[in-house]
Motif scaffolding. Structure first.
Motif, PDB file in Angstrom:
ATOM      1  N   THR A  67      -2.054  10.616 -36.725  1.00  0.00           N
ATOM      2  CA  THR A  67      -1.317   9.436 -36.297  1.00  0.00           C
ATOM      3  C   THR A  67      -0.051   9.845 -35.555  1.00  0.00           C
ATOM      4  OG1 THR A  67      -2.174   8.197 -38.187  1.00  0.00           O
ATOM      5  CG2 THR A  67      -0.230   7.297 -37.092  1.00  0.00           C
ATOM      6  N   ALA A  68       0.600  10.881 -36.047  1.00  0.00           N
ATOM      7  CA  ALA A  68       1.808  11.379 -35.386  1.00  0.00           C
ATOM      8  C   ALA A  68       1.498  11.826 -33.960  1.00  0.00           C
ATOM      9  CB  ALA A  68       2.405  12.527 -36.194  1.00  0.00           C
ATOM     10  N   GLU A  69       0.394  12.515 -33.788  1.00  0.00           N
ATOM     11  CA  GLU A  69      -0.018  12.946 -32.440  1.00  0.00           C
ATOM     12  C   GLU A  69      -0.203  11.733 -31.529  1.00  0.00           C
ATOM     13  OE1 GLU A  69      -0.718  15.889 -30.915  1.00  0.00           O
ATOM     14  OE2 GLU A  69      -0.557  17.310 -32.562  1.00  0.00           O
ATOM     15  N   ASN A 102      10.173   4.109 -32.701  1.00  0.00           N
ATOM     16  CA  ASN A 102       9.601   2.759 -32.624  1.00  0.00           C
ATOM     17  C   ASN A 102       8.091   2.768 -32.824  1.00  0.00           C
ATOM     18  OD1 ASN A 102      12.070   1.526 -32.248  1.00  0.00           O
ATOM     19  ND2 ASN A 102      11.930   1.563 -30.029  1.00  0.00           N
ATOM     20  N   GLY A 103       7.422   3.769 -32.253  1.00  0.00           N
ATOM     21  CA  GLY A 103       5.975   3.890 -32.461  1.00  0.00           C
ATOM     22  C   GLY A 103       5.635   4.127 -33.917  1.00  0.00           C
ATOM     23  N   SER A 104       6.435   4.926 -34.581  1.00  0.00           N
ATOM     24  CA  SER A 104       6.220   5.193 -36.009  1.00  0.00           C
ATOM     25  C   SER A 104       6.440   3.931 -36.830  1.00  0.00           C
ATOM     26  CB  SER A 104       7.154   6.308 -36.480  1.00  0.00           C
ATOM     27  OG  SER A 104       6.870   7.505 -35.805  1.00  0.00           O
ATOM     28  N   ARG A 105       7.463   3.175 -36.469  1.00  0.00           N
ATOM     29  CA  ARG A 105       7.711   1.904 -37.164  1.00  0.00           C
ATOM     30  C   ARG A 105       6.506   0.975 -37.027  1.00  0.00           C
ATOM     31  NH1 ARG A 105      13.758   0.619 -34.948  1.00  0.00           N
ATOM     32  NH2 ARG A 105      14.887   2.017 -36.339  1.00  0.00           N
ATOM     33  N   SER A 106       5.958   0.921 -35.839  1.00  0.00           N
ATOM     34  CA  SER A 106       4.788   0.063 -35.617  1.00  0.00           C
ATOM     35  C   SER A 106       3.622   0.491 -36.494  1.00  0.00           C
ATOM     36  CB  SER A 106       4.368   0.102 -34.148  1.00  0.00           C
ATOM     37  OG  SER A 106       5.338  -0.507 -33.346  1.00  0.00           O
ATOM     38  N   VAL A 107       3.411   1.795 -36.580  1.00  0.00           N
ATOM     39  CA  VAL A 107       2.337   2.315 -37.432  1.00  0.00           C
ATOM     40  C   VAL A 107       2.568   1.892 -38.873  1.00  0.00           C
ATOM     41  CG1 VAL A 107       1.427   4.447 -38.442  1.00  0.00           C
ATOM     42  CG2 VAL A 107       1.695   4.267 -35.974  1.00  0.00           C
TER      43      VAL A 107
END
Length: 198
Positions: A67-69, A102-107
């Motif tokens: 997911t991080a990738e 922000n992408g991590s927050r969305s995940v």
């Protein structure tokens, strides 16, 4: 696993030091591998220098390497789209870091939503047999609904199946009441055209 028990103040200080050591070591490793080019920084340079650092940041936020990738790839894609509008390399790095956060927050929001989701009670769900017993006209409507764009389909289903008001539909879909009204109108026109053609 480290034991952070005992005195609460002492335990939190130990935890803070452990986090500082761990993240400081990771930061030092990542920083040591970054070499400044002797020319203006390009997106390719930034990718080579910062990709693993951003992946590590995302792993720390989402706790899943795959997911991080994905989060980092999306961040670099966004950076690519906005590259010409950035002031300098520091701005690019700031953009990238913000995009990863922000992408991590969305995940994490999606994960939370998925964990909290309770499927509706299925006892009264229509079976294929009950759909087959619908009149030909009703079957045509159900089939035509499947051809509408997502938002149009949502508005019609919420209005006519869910029996929601325009205000309730607006709240459920995150659009204005005016948008609900115009979307419903367009959806009904599209539904009518589709049914006429088939």
């Amino acid at each position: 696993m480290a034991d952070f028990g005992g005195n609460a103040e002492f335990g939190s200080q130990r935890a803070e030091r452990a986090v500082e050591r761990t993240l400081g070591t990771l930061r030092a490793l990542d920083t040591a591998s970054v070499q400044a080019p002797d020319r203006p920084l390009t997106l390719e340079d930034l990718y080579k220098q910062q990709r693993m650092r951003m992946v590590r940041l995302a792993i720390l936020l989402v706790d899943d390497p795959a997911t991080a990738e994905d989060v980092v790839q999306e961040a670099f894609t966004g950076l690519y789209r906005n590259w010409s509008g950035l002031r300098d390399a520091r701005a690019a790095l700031g953009y990238l870091r913000t995009a990863v956060v922000n992408g991590s927050r969305s995940v994490l929001r999606r994960r939370k939503t998925a964990r909290e989701y309770q499927p509706p009670h299925q006892a009264d769900a229509r079976s294929a047999e009950s759909l087959a017993m619908l009149s030909a006209e009703h079957q045509a409507v159900v089939a035509a609904l499947g051809h509408l764009p997502r938002r149009q389909r949502e508005v019609l289903v919420l209005r006519y199946y869910g029996d929601l008001s325009e205000a309730e539909i607006a709240e459920a879909t995150g659009v204005s009441r005016g948008t609900v009204k115009s979307t419903a109108s367009r959806a009904l026109e599209a539904l009518q055209k589709h049914m006429r053609l088939h």
